[in-house]
Structure formats: structure tokens, C-alpha cells
Design an enzyme around this catalytic site. Sequence first.
Site, PDB file in Angstrom:
ATOM      1  N   GLY A  60       0.555  -1.168  -0.074  1.00  0.00           N
ATOM      2  CA  GLY A  60      -0.164  -0.116   0.086  1.00  0.00           C
ATOM      3  C   GLY A  60       0.853   1.169   0.010  1.00  0.00           C
ATOM      4  O   GLY A  60       0.270   2.419   0.188  1.00  0.00           O
ATOM      5  N   LYS A 109      11.317   0.054   8.858  1.00  0.00           N
ATOM      6  CA  LYS A 109      10.683   1.514   9.227  1.00  0.00           C
ATOM      7  C   LYS A 109      10.058   1.089  10.712  1.00  0.00           C
ATOM      8  O   LYS A 109       9.627  -0.119  10.988  1.00  0.00           O
ATOM      9  CB  LYS A 109       9.227   1.669   8.230  1.00  0.00           C
ATOM     10  CG  LYS A 109       9.835   2.053   7.072  1.00  0.00           C
ATOM     11  CD  LYS A 109       8.660   2.508   6.274  1.00  0.00           C
ATOM     12  CE  LYS A 109       7.233   1.681   5.917  1.00  0.00           C
ATOM     13  NZ  LYS A 109       7.809   0.227   5.279  1.00  0.00           N
ATOM     14  N   HIS A 223      -0.251   5.132   7.624  1.00  0.00           N
ATOM     15  CA  HIS A 223      -1.414   4.371   7.414  1.00  0.00           C
ATOM     16  C   HIS A 223      -2.768   5.101   8.247  1.00  0.00           C
ATOM     17  O   HIS A 223      -3.529   4.202   8.281  1.00  0.00           O
ATOM     18  CB  HIS A 223      -0.896   2.975   8.592  1.00  0.00           C
ATOM     19  CG  HIS A 223       0.560   2.554   8.212  1.00  0.00           C
ATOM     20  ND1 HIS A 223       1.588   2.927   8.828  1.00  0.00           N
ATOM     21  CD2 HIS A 223       0.652   1.424   7.359  1.00  0.00           C
ATOM     22  CE1 HIS A 223       2.617   2.258   8.669  1.00  0.00           C
ATOM     23  NE2 HIS A 223       1.938   1.463   7.663  1.00  0.00           N
ATOM     24  N   ASP A 388     -26.436  26.516 -22.123  1.00  0.00           N
ATOM     25  CA  ASP A 388     -25.908  27.065 -20.751  1.00  0.00           C
ATOM     26  C   ASP A 388     -26.690  28.463 -20.846  1.00  0.00           C
ATOM     27  O   ASP A 388     -26.435  29.229 -19.826  1.00  0.00           O
ATOM     28  CB  ASP A 388     -24.692  27.114 -20.754  1.00  0.00           C
ATOM     29  CG  ASP A 388     -23.818  27.806 -21.983  1.00  0.00           C
ATOM     30  OD1 ASP A 388     -24.278  28.333 -22.606  1.00  0.00           O
ATOM     31  OD2 ASP A 388     -22.398  27.699 -21.552  1.00  0.00           O
ATOM     32  N   ASP A 390     -26.648  31.378 -22.621  1.00  0.00           N
ATOM     33  CA  ASP A 390     -25.966  32.669 -22.599  1.00  0.00           C
ATOM     34  C   ASP A 390     -25.560  33.103 -23.986  1.00  0.00           C
ATOM     35  O   ASP A 390     -24.805  34.039 -24.273  1.00  0.00           O
ATOM     36  CB  ASP A 390     -24.303  32.564 -21.813  1.00  0.00           C
ATOM     37  CG  ASP A 390     -23.384  31.432 -22.368  1.00  0.00           C
ATOM     38  OD1 ASP A 390     -24.071  30.681 -23.427  1.00  0.00           O
ATOM     39  OD2 ASP A 390     -22.384  31.527 -22.215  1.00  0.00           O
ATOM     40  N   GLY A 471     -13.502  25.169 -36.143  1.00  0.00           N
ATOM     41  CA  GLY A 471     -14.276  24.832 -35.039  1.00  0.00           C
ATOM     42  C   GLY A 471     -14.862  23.533 -35.279  1.00  0.00           C
ATOM     43  O   GLY A 471     -15.345  22.848 -34.165  1.00  0.00           O
ATOM     44  N   THR A 479     -26.147  24.167 -35.741  1.00  0.00           N
ATOM     45  CA  THR A 479     -25.129  25.417 -35.360  1.00  0.00           C
ATOM     46  C   THR A 479     -25.642  26.668 -36.211  1.00  0.00           C
ATOM     47  O   THR A 479     -26.714  26.476 -36.951  1.00  0.00           O
ATOM     48  CB  THR A 479     -23.859  25.199 -35.445  1.00  0.00           C
ATOM     49  OG1 THR A 479     -23.426  25.120 -36.678  1.00  0.00           O
ATOM     50  CG2 THR A 479     -23.459  23.871 -34.678  1.00  0.00           C
TER      51      THR A 479
END
Length: 558
Positions: A60, A109, A223, A388, A390, A471, A479
Site C-alpha cells: 500500500g 521502518k 497508515h 447554458d 448565454d 471549429g 449550429t
Amino acid sequence: MSNFFMNDRKTLIDDVIEGAILSTPFKNLAKLDVDSAIRVVVRRDWDKSKVALISGGGSGHEPAHVGFIGKGMLTAAVCGDVFASPSVDAVLNAIVAVTGEAGCLLIVKNYTGDRLNFGLAAEKAKNLGYQVDLVMVADDVALPDNKQPRGIAGTALVHKVAGYAAEQGKALAEVAKIAQQAIDATSSIGVAMHGCNLPGGDDDEEESDRIAPGQVELGLGIHGEPGISTLKTHNSEKIVKALVETLQQNLKKNAKLAVLINNLGGVSPLEMNQITKELVHSELAGAVRYLIGPAALVSALDMKGFSLSAIELNEGIEEALLSEVEAAGWHPLVKLEKLPVQKGKKISQKVKVKASTNEEVSKIITTITETLVSLESELNKLDAKVGDGDTGSTFASGAKDLLEQNKGKKLPQDDLSSLFGVVGDRLATVMGGSSGVLMSIFFTAAGQKVSEGGNLAQSLLFGLERMKHYGGADLGDRTLIDALQPALEALDKKAGDYKGAAKAAAKGAKDTASMKKANAGRSSYLNSESLKGVKDPGAVAVEKVFAALLEQNTVTKK
């Protein structure tokens, strides 16, 4: 519910080991085949003539410890289950497999399970006639009065320094002494905003929820052990400052350092680079000679945190850290230098033209821009159904700017090429988003075509072709192109045919309402039912503009 990609929890560690062995670029690892319950990875190119280095512990923490096996670092790694120390038998078998007359050093360790299991294995190996020594890494300085500091990411630095000593052919006692010097010279501290999840664990029982939102915990163990304190911030500068202050209390005043910037597993590369920047601008910066990372060297599964490990340099340690190795998990040192900056000349492509007047062109600009401004609310409502919300505001922002420029007589009305260039330049600045860039491409390319001798319709069609090229949208993609292209083609077929252009634009806009799929813009994420019966707002804008131009042309003729 598990937060891990895995096949079978029972075979997870064996699977992970196989993946690590097969993917190492040095092709120098092998799995020790003695017992299915013993998980040991060894160097394939080891000849037992030098001191062997063995480390390991719970899994781990990848790439630790398998990732540090190879020439110049470890000889073998013993892998326990996730966060669980390997068995005494596993450690003993690793010792026997790789240890020759030169002996072996165990690098452990400082956790109880590792100390006991590696320690007992060492004693058993000695009884079998092997030379074995053991050092314990205790680099965590988060708890100043702790008599048994934890071993964390600084362990990788010890592997590197001890590995170099062993590779030089030094005796076991000397290798152990050098390893201990590296341990004594290393200080580490970690921080996390979220703990780690265990493979196959129940989310409702995870300790990872202990840290409150908006806070970080200092001194968190690898841990998930609790830290010493919390900070009510996610600000990288403040967090690094707190870590540095703790490190400085444990470092010699004039020491030169190498600092390991360790990802505990769940921090993005973007964030790790931010943390690196904070470190090199911190109070520690003047002492830092080398950086290691940012990278995961000793992780904690998916813990959202990082640690800093500073090792005080002397000639021997510096030489050891800089030496080359054949271990996939190690990251070479980078000498810290002043940020390189290469001066360049700022390039501006802002169109600079002389204003001029043309009454007819001025009226056309006014008609187009006023129409788009008046449509702001209508187009926003329409776009709210399929996007959206706008579109109207986006077109209106560009139109308002150009309307003001036109009224102020700031445009080159009598120079079509320059006019289109200015319009393209302004729209890229004031419209914003992809719409502004697309319309800027349209007018900029059209202006270039006019300068090459193209007529109005041909130039606008050329601009449209360039807009489509960059584009990615075309006729039928729902579009504004579905209204704009047929309108411009009508004008190209018959100059000044506003009636034909308006009719073509209206039909194109109407057709978008029956198109079942949008292939560009935000509408492309919607299903056919959401789009059914709704015109594309961009196409409607084009339809209304050509209708207004037709009306203006009709009034002018009268």
C-alpha cells in the site's frame, strides 16, 4: 463499496507484485518461488558477492518497496498484506535467498510489527550462520517528544544511501554505519486533507472521514494514524510554511539539504508542482541544494496528502544520492537553481487602422448590431432549453462594443478588408469563449480574402470555411452554420439578394428544430428529446439579422 480497481481482494498483493515486476524497465526483478504465502521480490542480477539490502513491510506504500529494488539500492523486498507486516518466515526466506558471505542489512521502518518480525527473522538467520544487521528508520518529526518516531518517506533516502555503500563493496558493519548516518540526517513530516481508503473496505467505517472539510491534519501517519494538530486551511503556502517550521526545528542551522517532495498517493501532479513552488520560496529555500520529486516514493494508498523529507548533506551522502541506480521507483536528484527565464519580445496582432466613413456600411453595421442587442433576452431563453443560456448575452456583448465603435466613427467603414480585421479583433476580445474566437476567425479570414481581391460574398464564405475548419462544425450539425451558409450562398449567387438570403437563413434556422442530434457546442451533450422542436439559438440570431437587413434594404429602396 470499494474505491479501488481490483479483481479479487484475496489475490490483490500477488497481482500488484506481478504488475510491478513485468513493468520495470530494467528487467531485473523476479518473484521468489518458495511458498504461495511468502511474497518476496528479488534482484535477478544478484550474485551474493556484496552486502545484500532487504527492506519491506506492509503493502500500500507503492512504489515502496519493490520499486526500490535494483543495482545501487535494495536487493530484495518482503511484501506483507495492505498495511500489515510480512511474516517472520517471509523475511527469513528473503535473507536466505539473497545473502552470501558478505552478509545482509535489514532496513526497517519503525513500526512495532516490522521491528518484531524483521528482528526475529534476523536472529533466526544468525542462528543459521548468516551475518545480519538491522537499522530502523525513524524520520517522522511530527511528534517531538515521541521516543519511537515512525519511519515514513525518508526510508527511500536511506535505501539510496545504504545501497550506494553496498554497491561500492563495503563491509556489512560499514554499510550499517552509513545507513544509520543517513537515518540520523533525515527528518520528515506529512500532512493530509483526507485519509486513505482500504481496498474492499466499507466507506462508512473509514477513518478517512476524520478530517473536517476545509482542514488538513499535520503529522498524519502513512497508515492513516492521527496527526498532532489541524490547520483550518487548504492554502498551499500556509501548509508548506507549517511543515517547514517543524522541519527547521530538527535540522542543523547551516546544513545543506536534499528534500524529497513525496506524494502520499491522492494528490494531482498540478497540486504537487504547486507544493514544490511553495517549498522553493519558503524559509527552507536557502538550504535546499537538491530536489527529489515531486513524486510518490512512499505512498499511503490514495491518501490526499504529501510529505517533505529533508536529509542533511555531507560529501558521502551527497555522492550516494547522486549515483545512478536501476530501480524503477527512484527519482534522480534535481539541482535547485534560480528559475530560468528567457526574455522574449511581446507580439501583438492588434489591428491598427485609420478610421473612415461610409454611410451605407455604417447603416448595415448599425442594423446588425442593434438587432443582436435586442435579441439578448430571447436568445438566452432559447439557449436555456438546449445549452447554458448565454448565447444572447455573448452575441450582445460583441454587438454592443461594435455599435459603440461605429457610432463613435472609430471604424474603417470605407475599407472592407480593414473593417473585417478590426471586427475580428474586437470580437475575440469582448465576446469571450469559443463563440468569440469562432466569429473572430470568420471575420479575420474574410478580411484577408477581401485584401486578395475577393468580393463580399466570396470573402464571407471563405471566412465561414475557415471557421468550420477550426471549429469542427458543418451543415447539419445544428449550429448557426445551418442558417449562415445558405444565406451567404444566396448572396454569392446573386449580389445584393437580401430577400433570397433572408429566406435561406429562415429555412436553415427552421431546419435546426427538427435535427435530432447536435454535433457541436453544449447542445451536443443533450439527447434528441431535449432538442426536439427547438431552434438553434445561433441560427435564430443569423435568421433575425438577415431579416433586419432585408427590411433595411427594402426601406432604403423606397
